[in-house]
Design an enzyme around this catalytic site. Structure first.
Site, PDB file in Angstrom:
ATOM      1  N   HIS A   1      -0.243   7.201  -3.235  1.00 35.84           N
ATOM      2  CA  HIS A   1      -0.314   8.594  -3.147  1.00 35.84           C
ATOM      3  C   HIS A   1      -0.664   9.169  -4.452  1.00 35.84           C
ATOM      4  O   HIS A   1       0.570   9.194  -5.054  1.00 35.84           O
ATOM      5  CB  HIS A   1       0.727   9.066  -2.391  1.00 35.84           C
ATOM      6  CG  HIS A   1       0.709  10.645  -2.058  1.00 35.84           C
ATOM      7  ND1 HIS A   1       0.793  11.638  -2.754  1.00 35.84           N
ATOM      8  CD2 HIS A   1       0.323  11.141  -0.746  1.00 35.84           C
ATOM      9  CE1 HIS A   1       0.831  12.822  -2.273  1.00 35.84           C
ATOM     10  NE2 HIS A   1       0.340  12.450  -0.975  1.00 35.84           N
TER      11      HIS A   1
ATOM     12  N   CYS B   1       7.369  -6.516  15.658  1.00 38.95           N
ATOM     13  CA  CYS B   1       6.817  -5.733  14.689  1.00 38.95           C
ATOM     14  C   CYS B   1       7.482  -4.441  14.782  1.00 38.95           C
ATOM     15  O   CYS B   1       8.863  -4.453  14.843  1.00 38.95           O
ATOM     16  CB  CYS B   1       5.330  -5.429  15.311  1.00 38.95           C
ATOM     17  SG  CYS B   1       5.423  -4.576  16.856  1.00 38.95           S
TER      18      CYS B   1
END
Lengths: 641, 87
Positions: free
Chosen positions: A563, A26
Site C-alpha cells: 500500500h 484455510c
C-alpha cells in the site's frame, strides 16, 4: 484447549481418523481429503454446534468453521494424530515423516537439472557402449572429448547442486556454486594421493587417517567431493543460515561483498574440516564392516551392499569400498566386494521401465526413456534423482530387488577379475580368466534377471504410479476452484524487496490499521525511488482502481499487499501509473507501479509503505533485512506454521 | 442466510483502511460472510478479496451472512459501514 470435543465430533463424523488422508485449513475451513466421502455424516456435521456448514469441492471435504479455525485445526490434528504440516502437496498428503521430507528435499534440488542430467547420462552411457563394441578407442581424442561432454556434469555435480540447493533453501544461489567449486577444486583433489603424510591421526584404529594438509594448524581430511550429492547440500543449508544472519548484522553499505566473503570464508573451511572426516570415516567404517560381513556370509554382505549401494553413492560413502576392491585386485587379482553391487543399476532400470510403460504423466514418460537407457549402461543418476526418488516407491522396490540380487551374487560367489565398467559393461569383468563362463558368472546373469524382473513387477503392480499423479491433478483443480479469496496449501517462501529504500518496523507507521498488524504482517518501507517491483511471482489479485495499492497472491500461496503511502487513496490515482492489471500474472522483480515521489510528498502525503502478508495466520514471518534495501534484496521469510 | 444492501458514500470508496475494519468485524462472527459488488462475490473475511473488488464511491454492495450468528454479523457490519463508509 476448548475445542477438543468439537474436534473429536468432527473426526467421528468425517468417517473416523482412518478415513482421513490429510487435513489442512484455510481462513475459515478445515479442508479434509477423505478416502471415502460417503462415510462422512454430512447432515450431522452441518447441524453441529461450531460447524457453519459443509462443502465438497475439488476432491476436498470442507468443514466450514469460521476464523478461529486455526485453533480447531490444532485440536483436530492432536485428536486425530494427523500430520501438522501443509500437506497439500504433489503426493496427496503422503508427505510428513523425516524420510519422506528428506527425499522430497533431495529430489526438489535435482528437479531443475533433470533434463541436462538425463542428456549427460545418455552421452556417457553410449560412449561406454561405443568403446565396448570397438567403435571408439579409449585412448583416442574422440572418446576423450565425448567422455568430457558426458562426464562433465557428473564430475562437477556438486556445483550444479550448490546452485539449486542454495536456491531451494532461500540463499544466494551463486554462493552455493562457489562453495562447491572450492570443494571440487582440482588442485585440492590431487593432494591426498600424492606426497608423504605430515602425520597420522588415530594410527592403528579403524579411523587411521594420514593427514596431508592443515588449515591454520587444523588437520584437514580431504575426501573426493566430485560426483557427491549430500556434502554440498549440507553445506548449502548452513551457508543459507549464515548468509541470513550476516545480512542482518553487516551494515548495508558494505554488505554486497562482505556477506558473501564471510559466508565463503567460514562455510568452506568448515565443510573441509567437518564433513570431510565424517564422510571419510563413515566410508572407512562401511568398508571394514562390509569385509567383516563378507567373511561371515557372502549372502548377507550381498543383501546389505546391493540394497544400500545407491544410498551409499548418494552420501559419497561408496568411496570407502573402492580402495578395498582395488587392493583386492592388486593383491589377489580378484575382488568379491564390488561384484556384489552389480545388480543395482539393472534393478533401477527395471523399476524405471515399469514407470515408463505405466505412467500417464507426460513429463515422467519423457524422462523415463533416457533414465532407463542410461541405467542399463550403469549411469544411475537420472533414473535415481529424476524418477525413482521423487516417486519413492520405485526407489524402495529398487532397493529390495537389488538386495535380493546382491544376495544371489553372494550365494553364487560371483567375483570381479578386473575393475570393470558399469551396468552391462561390468559383465566382462566377471568372467573368470581361466575357467571362463563358470557357475559364478551364470549366477550373475540369474541375479541380474531376478533383480530386474522383480523391480519391474513390483513397481508395475504396486508402484502407485498414476495414483500419485492423480493426486497432483486434484490438488491443482482444488487450488483453481478456491480462487483468489482463500489461501490454499501455502509453502515456505522468501519475499524480496519491492523498493529501493529504508526498512522500518510496521509498528512505526502512524496509522492504527497498519501499525497494529490488523491488515497484515510484514514491514514498512520508505521508498527512495518511485518504482514498485514485484516481491514474488504470482497473480495480481488486487490492483485498487487508484493504483496506490496492489495485492499479489504468490505461486506459493502468500498474499502480499503493498500500500504505497498513507491516505494516498485520496489522490484518486494521480501521480500513480500501473504497469499491470488485476488478474495478470507477474514475475518476481517485474515493474508493477511507478509513482512520483516528489509530487506525492508535495501534496502532503507520507510515502511510508506497508509491505504486508495478509494471510499471516498461516506463517511465521521473519524480517530478514532491517535497514537499507535495494530492489530484489531478501526482505521477508515466510515459514509455514 | 441474511443479506443487506448498502450504498457507499465515502469519498475514496472501500480502500485499505475501511476494508480492514470490515474484515476485522466480519472475522468476529462464526458465519460465512460475503460481499457482492457488480457480479463478483468475495469472502468478507479476506482483505485481499475485499480490496480486489475496488469498490468506489456510489457503489451498491450486498453483504450476506450464513451461519449461526448471521443476524449479529449483518448488524455488526452495517454499523461499521454506517460509521465509516455510507448507508
Amino acid at each position: 484447549m476448548k475445542y477438543e470435543q468439537l474436534a473429536e465430533d468432527i473426526i467421528k463424523n468425517v468417517g473416523g481418523k482412518e478415513n482421513v488422508n490429510s487435513v489442512v485449513h484455510c481462513i475459515t475451513r478445515l479442508r479434509f481429503k477423505l478416502k471415502d466421502e460417503e462415510k462422512a455424516q454430512t447432515e450431522v456435521l452441518k447441524n453441529m454446534d461450531g460447524v457453519v456448514t459443509v462443502m465438497k469441492s475439488g476432491g476436498q471435504y470442507q468443514v466450514v468453521i469460521g476464523n478461529h479455525v486455526p485453533d480447531v485445526y490444532k485440536a483436530v490434528v492432536t485428536e486425530g494424530g494427523f500430520q501438522d504440516a501443509a500437506p497439500v502437496d504433489a503426493d496427496g498428503g503422503e508427505k510428513g515423516n523425516l524420510f519422506n521430507r528428506f527425499i522430497d528435499m533431495i529430489s526438489g534440488i535435482f528437479t531443475p537439472i533433470l533434463g541436462v542430467l538425463a542428456a549427460s547420462g545418455m552421452i556417457k552411457g553410449f560412449n561406454a557402449l561405443f568403446v565396448a563394441i570397438g567403435w571408439l578407442d579409449q585412448e583416442g581424442g574422440t572418446y576423450q572429448i565425448l567422455n568430457a561432454i558426458g562426464d562433465g556434469l557428473f564430475y562437477f555435480l556438486p556445483v550444479l547442486l550448490g546452485y539449486t540447493a542454495m536456491k531451494k533453501f532461500g540463499g544466494t544461489p551463486f554462493l552455493g556454486m562457489v562453495i562447491a567449486m572450492a570443494l571440487v577444486y582440482p588442485a585440492l583433489e590431487g593432494i591426498p594421493k600424492t606426497g608423504e603424510a605430515l602425520y597420522t591421526l588415530f594410527a592403528g584404529t579403524m579411523f587411521e587417517s594420514p593427514i596431508y594438509i592443515e588449515f591454520f594448524g587444523i588437520p584437514v581430511i580431504l575426501m573426493t567431493y566430485s560426483m557427491s550429492v549430500i556434502p554440498i547440500i549440507v553445506s548449502a543449508f548452513f551457508a543459507t543460515k549464515l548468509e541470513n544472519f550476516l545480512s542482518k548484522v553487516i551494515p548495508s553499505i558494505i554488505k554486497a561483498f562482505l556477506v558473501p566473503m564471510f559466508t565463503l570464508l567460514i562455510i568452506i573451511p568448515l565443510t573441509f574440516i567437518i564433513i570431510g572426516p565424517i564422510a571419510t570415516w563413515a566410508s572407512q567404517m562401511l568398508g571394514t564392516a562390509t569385509v567383516w560381513i563378507y567373511d561371515l556370509s557372502p549372502v548377507i554382505a550381498g543383501v546389505f551392499l546391493g540394497g544400500f549401494w545407491l544410498v551409499f553413492v548418494m552420501f559419497g560413502l561408496h568411496w570407502g569400498l573402492v580402495p578395498i576392491a582395488i587392493n583386492n585386485f592388486a593383491v589377489a587379482g580378484v575382488d568379491p566386494i564390488l561384484a556384489l553391487v552389480f545388480v543395482h543399476s539393472f534393478a533401477l532400470a527395471g523399476a524405471i521401465l515399469a514407470v515408463w510403460l505405466k505412467t500417464k504423466n507426460q513429463k515422467t514418460k519423457v524422462l523415463s526413456a533416457p533414465a532407463f537407457i542410461s541405467s542399463v549402461f550403469g549411469v544411475t543418476e537420472p533414473a535415481m534423482y529424476g524418477i525413482a526418488l521423487p516417486l519413492k516407491k520405485p526407489f524402495i522396490f529398487t532397493i529390495i530387488s537389488s538386495a535380493i540380487g546382491g544376495g544371489l551374487l553372494g550365494f553364487f560367489g560371483t567375483k570381479g577379475y578386473v575393475l570393470g565398467g558399469l551396468g552391462i559393461f561390468q559383465f566382462p569383468s566377471l568372467i573368470h580368466p581361466e575357467e571362463g563362463l563358470n557357475l559364478a558368472f551364470w549366477g550373475s546373469v540369474i541375479a541380474v534377471v531376478v533383480g530386474t524382473v522383480l523391480a519391474f513387477v513390483l513397481t508395475y503392480f504396486f508402484g502407485g504410479i498414476n495414483k500419485n499423479e492423480a493426486g497432483t491433478v486434484q490438488t491443482e483443480e482444488a487450488a483453481q476452484q478456491a480462487g483468489a479469496t482463500t489461501a490454499q496449501g501455502v509453502k515456505n517462501e522468501v519475499l524480496v524487496s519491492p523498493f529501493n529504500g529504508t526498512v522500518k518496523a510496521l509498528a512505526t507507521i502512524e496509522d492504527a490499521a497498519f501499525s497494529s498488524g490488523a491488515l497484515g504482517q510484514g514491514v514498512a518501507i520508505e521508498p527512495a525511488e518511485g518504482k514498485l517491483f514485484s516481491p514474488v511471482s504470482g497473480i495480481v489479485t488486487v490492483l485498487f482502481p487508484t493504483n496506490h495499492a496492489i495485492g499479489i497472491t504468490s505461486d506459493e500461496g502468500a498474499e502480499v499487499l503493498i500500500h504505497v503511502g498513507m491516505d494516498t487513496v485520496q489522490l484518486g490515482g494521480k501521480h500513480f501509473t500501473a504497469h499491470t492489471a488485476q488478474g495478470n500474472r507477474v514475475e518476481k522483480g517485474q515493474l508493477l507501479i511507478e509513482f512520483d515521489t516528489d509530487a506525492i510528498k508535495e501534496a502532503g502525503f507520507i510515502l511510508t509503505t506497508p509491505v504486508v502478508v495478509t494471510n499471516y495466520d498461516q506463517y511465521e514471518i521473519k524480517v530478514i533485512s532491517e535497514q537499507k534495501v535495494n530492489t530484489g534484496d531478501l526482505l521477508l521469510k515466510l515459514k509455514i506454521k | 442466510m441474511k443479506a443487506q444492501t448498502f450504498t457507499i458514500t465515502a469519498e475514496s470508496g472501500v480502500h485499505a483502511r475501511p476494508a480492514t475494519l470490515l474484515v476485522n468485524k466480519a472475522g468476529q462472527f462464526e458465519s460465512e460472510v460475503n460481499v457482492a459488488y457488480k457480479d463478483k462475490t468475495v469472502n468478507l473475511k479476506s482483505i485481499m478479496g475485499v480490496m480486489s473488488l475496488g469498490i468506489p464511491k456510489g457503489a451498491e454492495i450486498e453483504v450476506s451472512a450464513t451461519g449461526s450468528d448471521e443476524e449479529e454479523a449483518i448488524n455488526g457490519i452495517a454499523e461499521v459501514i454506517k460509521e465509516h463508509l455510507g448507508e
